[in-house]
Design an enzyme around this catalytic site. Sequence first.
Site, PDB file in Angstrom:
ATOM      1  N   GLY A 167      47.938  53.088  10.401  1.00 54.85           N
ATOM      2  CA  GLY A 167      49.094  53.584  11.140  1.00 54.85           C
ATOM      3  C   GLY A 167      50.186  52.530  11.132  1.00 54.85           C
ATOM      4  O   GLY A 167      49.964  51.367  10.787  1.00 54.85           O
ATOM      5  N   GLY A 216      44.067  54.275   9.941  1.00 57.57           N
ATOM      6  CA  GLY A 216      44.555  55.652   9.841  1.00 57.57           C
ATOM      7  C   GLY A 216      44.272  56.296   8.500  1.00 57.57           C
ATOM      8  O   GLY A 216      44.178  57.523   8.398  1.00 57.57           O
ATOM      9  N   GLU A 275      40.322  47.046  13.131  1.00 57.84           N
ATOM     10  CA  GLU A 275      41.125  46.994  14.353  1.00 57.84           C
ATOM     11  C   GLU A 275      40.815  45.831  15.284  1.00 57.84           C
ATOM     12  O   GLU A 275      41.696  45.368  16.022  1.00 57.84           O
ATOM     13  CB  GLU A 275      40.986  48.329  15.118  1.00 57.84           C
ATOM     14  CG  GLU A 275      41.744  49.486  14.505  1.00 57.84           C
ATOM     15  CD  GLU A 275      41.106  50.047  13.250  1.00 57.84           C
ATOM     16  OE1 GLU A 275      41.775  50.813  12.550  1.00 57.84           O
ATOM     17  OE2 GLU A 275      39.938  49.719  12.958  1.00 57.84           O
ATOM     18  N   ASP A 291      39.632  53.715  15.837  1.00 60.97           N
ATOM     19  CA  ASP A 291      40.077  54.984  16.433  1.00 60.97           C
ATOM     20  C   ASP A 291      40.071  56.071  15.360  1.00 60.97           C
ATOM     21  O   ASP A 291      39.200  56.081  14.502  1.00 60.97           O
ATOM     22  CB  ASP A 291      41.445  54.805  17.106  1.00 60.97           C
ATOM     23  CG  ASP A 291      42.563  54.493  16.112  1.00 60.97           C
ATOM     24  OD1 ASP A 291      42.300  53.857  15.071  1.00 60.97           O
ATOM     25  OD2 ASP A 291      43.718  54.891  16.382  1.00 60.97           O
TER      26      ASP A 291
END
Length: 378
Positions: free
Chosen positions: A73, A122, A149, A157
């Site tokens: 992301g 992502g 992350e 996530d």
Amino acid sequence: MSTSASPAVSDEIATHVIQRIGFIELERPKALNALSTGMIRAMHAALDQWREDPEVLAVVVRSQHARALCAGGDIRFMYEAAQRGDQQARDTFFTEEYRLNHAIFTYPKPYIALMNGIVMGGGMGISQGAHRTGGLRVVTQTTKLAMPETRIGLFPDVGASWFLARTPGAIGRYLAVTGETFGAADALYAGLADTYLDEDALPALLDTLRGASFERGADVVECIEREAAAYRVTPQPEESALAKMRPWIDRHFALPDVARILASLEQERERGGEAAEWAAQTIAVLRERSPLSMAVSLEVVTRADASMADVLRTDLDLTRSSFLLGDTVEGIRARIIDKDNAPRWRVARIEDVSAADVAKMFDSPWAANEHPLRDLRG
């Protein structure tokens, strides 16, 4: 050859239909195709448009740029939003990203991700769900996968914990906590990829898909599998680095918390022998990551036996707490913005993270009937 265009709502995404295959092509090469809100909306719009269209049998997501399918992301955008105090922009991004992840996971037609180059964060979110659709996760010798992350004080996530929790042994726990990068053979071994194809065979595969005639979505999948059958990943999955490390990973990362994992690794290092060097390297990685986010990441995988919808709701709760109560803003500053690689974590030592610290991160800021993802099912 039948071709039709479909309207895209982002100049960073190209979508078109050729031979009853919907192609989604990521076009943000300077950012390694890191997802912006506009890209997420364009992808979701295309999937929605093709969902009931009988002239679209399957979907292929790819990048025309060899370096990356998608590096994650847009975390610089997240940091700038945090600096402005713009919580709404951040909530909107994550809410729409997770809706896209869920739409892929529950898509009624085969979804095929060509995962060459960097596929992280992502990028995993727009790839892993392919496995649930009757589609394929295709890797090449250039594939570099990770959920990195914890390095920036976040957690795995995009629903990735659902897949990590279903890997063999403690591999998912290891990948979540360390954020380590792994390749094609590792991914096939861990069940995080389905099919291997040489990188230089991708153009021919695309030519085949654009020139063939298909009657069912399964025909598209079978066509790719036939093309891939000529290629063999090196090393073989059972000889991959993850496979070889598996006994050590299982021994240490099956333990219930990061402090005990670290203590166990330190004992391994002190004993000497074959695993000592690996233990020392792993300790060095853990000492560099955010202690709080490693603890949260381990718990996320532990809790991921729920539905994907529940996992994504938890992910959204955790993004809010990670930015407000956790280390994410400081992690992005240290790794991405200032690049001093000297983050000042809220809890400095792994041994000092308490169960209460971790539990607090999972508190939802929304009542169940007001949660932005309350309508997701499955």
